[in-house]
Design an enzyme around this catalytic site. Structure first.
Site, short mmCIF file in Angstrom:
data_model
loop_
_atom_site.label_atom_id
_atom_site.label_comp_id
_atom_site.label_asym_id
_atom_site.label_seq_id
_atom_site.Cartn_x
_atom_site.Cartn_y
_atom_site.Cartn_z
N TRP A 101 0.81 -1.22 0.00
CA TRP A 101 0.00 0.00 0.00
C TRP A 101 0.84 1.26 0.00
O TRP A 101 0.47 2.26 -0.63
CB TRP A 101 -1.02 -0.02 1.13
CG TRP A 101 -2.06 -1.08 0.90
CD1 TRP A 101 -2.25 -2.20 1.65
CD2 TRP A 101 -3.00 -1.14 -0.18
NE1 TRP A 101 -3.27 -2.95 1.10
CE2 TRP A 101 -3.75 -2.33 -0.01
CE3 TRP A 101 -3.30 -0.32 -1.26
CZ2 TRP A 101 -4.78 -2.71 -0.89
CZ3 TRP A 101 -4.32 -0.69 -2.13
CH2 TRP A 101 -5.03 -1.87 -1.94
N ASP A 171 -1.40 6.39 6.50
CA ASP A 171 -2.53 5.56 6.09
C ASP A 171 -2.74 4.52 7.20
O ASP A 171 -1.89 3.67 7.43
CB ASP A 171 -2.18 4.87 4.76
CG ASP A 171 -3.19 3.82 4.32
OD1 ASP A 171 -4.19 3.60 5.02
OD2 ASP A 171 -2.97 3.22 3.24
N LYS A 195 -11.97 -1.86 6.27
CA LYS A 195 -11.13 -2.86 6.93
C LYS A 195 -11.61 -3.05 8.37
O LYS A 195 -11.92 -4.15 8.78
CB LYS A 195 -9.65 -2.44 6.91
CG LYS A 195 -9.13 -2.07 5.53
CD LYS A 195 -9.03 -3.27 4.60
CE LYS A 195 -9.00 -2.92 3.12
NZ LYS A 195 -7.87 -2.15 2.65
C1 LIG Z 1 -7.35 -1.58 1.40
C2 LIG Z 1 -6.30 -0.57 1.61
C3 LIG Z 1 -6.16 0.54 0.77
C4 LIG Z 1 -6.98 0.74 -0.50
O1 LIG Z 1 -8.29 0.95 -0.23
P1 LIG Z 1 -9.39 1.04 -1.41
O2 LIG Z 1 -10.54 1.60 -0.65
O3 LIG Z 1 -9.62 -0.33 -1.93
O4 LIG Z 1 -8.89 1.97 -2.44
C5 LIG Z 1 -5.19 1.47 1.07
N1 LIG Z 1 -4.40 1.32 2.14
C6 LIG Z 1 -4.50 0.26 2.97
C7 LIG Z 1 -3.58 0.14 4.14
C8 LIG Z 1 -5.45 -0.71 2.73
O5 LIG Z 1 -5.55 -1.77 3.56
#
Ligand SMILES: *Cc1c(COP(=O)(O)O)cnc(C)c1O
Length: 361
Positions: A101, A171, A195
């Site tokens: 990511w 993030d 998540k």
């Molecule tokens: C799933 C995820 C993303 C991407 O998310 P989307 O909503 O599918 O674009 C980005 N960063 C992390 C850490 C993730 O687990």
């Protein structure tokens, strides 16, 4: 009805209690005569749902008053672009690449400016977190970027980098509300909710007021300016009202359980059950250096692709769902988010132990 143990990395398990509340309010929310899904986003009910969700999130994360909370769309991947578009004044940023990511975020930022990868764990397939205590931070960097919990590779950054005064952007998608974080240490902290917080379709951005610029990169669309959403309290256009409502129910559930410090204890204990088993197993092995192991996403392998596939199929039959690892890592991955009950982890470990016994006979 029989609900399974769902170890999906995302969209992921939600608290049953929250789903039951949503079910009971599905046809009529409070005394409105309609479902939350059917309401105008300009109605008092939706305004209250947004206000209440924000208030509860502020309590849960102890968010200081000089930070805005934005409920956005476009998923995590849109933030990979919004962050540079909004923050790259000098057209340069430092990225710490510890997994899929942060790698994607860095690649997207390259569209907009110079990206310095100041640390990386790509040399060992992202199975550890490099030492971040004395990195060389670029003089002209507008921010330093991390993905604090790498969902695919199963690592967590436990010691934040020393950014030498530069803005830290994090993030936290796959560790959102799983443990206390000190929001003051970040300029921007954000996550997609699918998540650990709610249904897909909402991205929460927590941003310090002085980073909400009027002047952003040229050609930045109105919808991709943080200022647009900050000025309009996330109601510039139609927000994903129903999904925010579910996030709000999850916030109330977390508050009732005792908040993030309590969740940290629970999550640490849950993860320990699985890691302890992995460390004692003769056929299953964790793939991450011990000090950097995530409490949320636990990747593991047998070292034999056929055996992995056999295990995944057998686990699925036993009601232990979505245990297959990400295609880039292979093997298995169990995501142990807030809503995964400890019974699920025990069920998984017992199943693994039985599988192991059968194999070693
Ligand atoms: C799933 C995820 C993303 C991407 O998310 P989307 O909503 O599918 O674009 C980005 N960063 C992390 C850490 C993730 O687990």
């Amino acid at each position: 009805m029989s609900r399974v143990f769902n170890f999906s990395a995302g969209p992921a398990v939600l608290p049953e209690e929250v789903l039951r509340t949503a079910q009971s309010e599905m046809l009529e929310y409070k005394n409105s005569g309609m479902s939350v899904m059917e309401m105008s986003h300009r109605s008092k009910d939706i305004e209250d749902i947004l206000d209440e969700a924000e208030k509860d999130l502020r309590t849960l994360m102890n968010i200081p008053d000089n930070y805005k909370v934005l409920f956005l769309q476009g998923g995590g991947c849109t933030q990979f672009a919004m962050i540079p578009m909004n923050l790259m004044k000098n057209k340069a940023a430092d990225y710490i690449v510890t997994g899929q990511w942060s790698k994607k975020a860095a690649a997207e930022a390259k569209i907009f400016g110079i990206v310095n990868e100041i640390a990386s764990s790509a040399d060992k397939n992202f199975s550890y977190v490099p030492d971040l205590s004395s990195l060389k931070i670029s003089d002209n960097a507008d921010y330093v970027y991390i993905c604090q919990n790498e969902t695919v590779h199963g690592t967590t950054i436990r010691n934040l980098p020393d950014t030498k005064g530069k803005v830290l952007v994090s993030d936290i998608s796959s560790m959102f509300l799983s443990e206390p974080l000190d929001v003051k240490k970040y300029g921007v902290i954000w996550g997609g909710v699918q998540k650990n917080v709610g249904p897909a379709g909402v991205t929460i951005v927590i941003i310090r007021d002085d980073l909400i610029y009027d002047e952003v990169l040229p050609f930045t669309p109105t919808m991709l300016k943080y200022k647009t959403h900050a000025d309009n309290k996330s109601l510039y256009n139609t927000p994903p009202c129903y999904n925010i409502y579910i996030c709000g129910l999850v916030f109330k559930w977390l508050l009732k359980l005792g908040g993030t410090s309590e969740m940290k204890k629970i999550n640490e204990a849950k993860a320990k059950i699985l890691y302890d088993y992995l460390d004692s197993s003769k056929i299953f092995h964790g793939t991450v250096e011990k000090k950097d192991r995530s409490f949320m996403n636990v990747p593991f392998v047998t070292g034999n692709k056929e055996l992995d596939a056999e295990f995944i199929a057998a686990a699925d039959k036993a009601g232990l769902k979505n245990i297959k690892g990400h295609r880039s890592v292979g093997g298995m991955r169990a995501s142990l988010y807030n809503a995964m009950p400890v019974e699920g982890v025990h069920a998984l470990v017992n199943f693994m132990a039985d599988f192991e016994k059968g194999r070693l006979k």
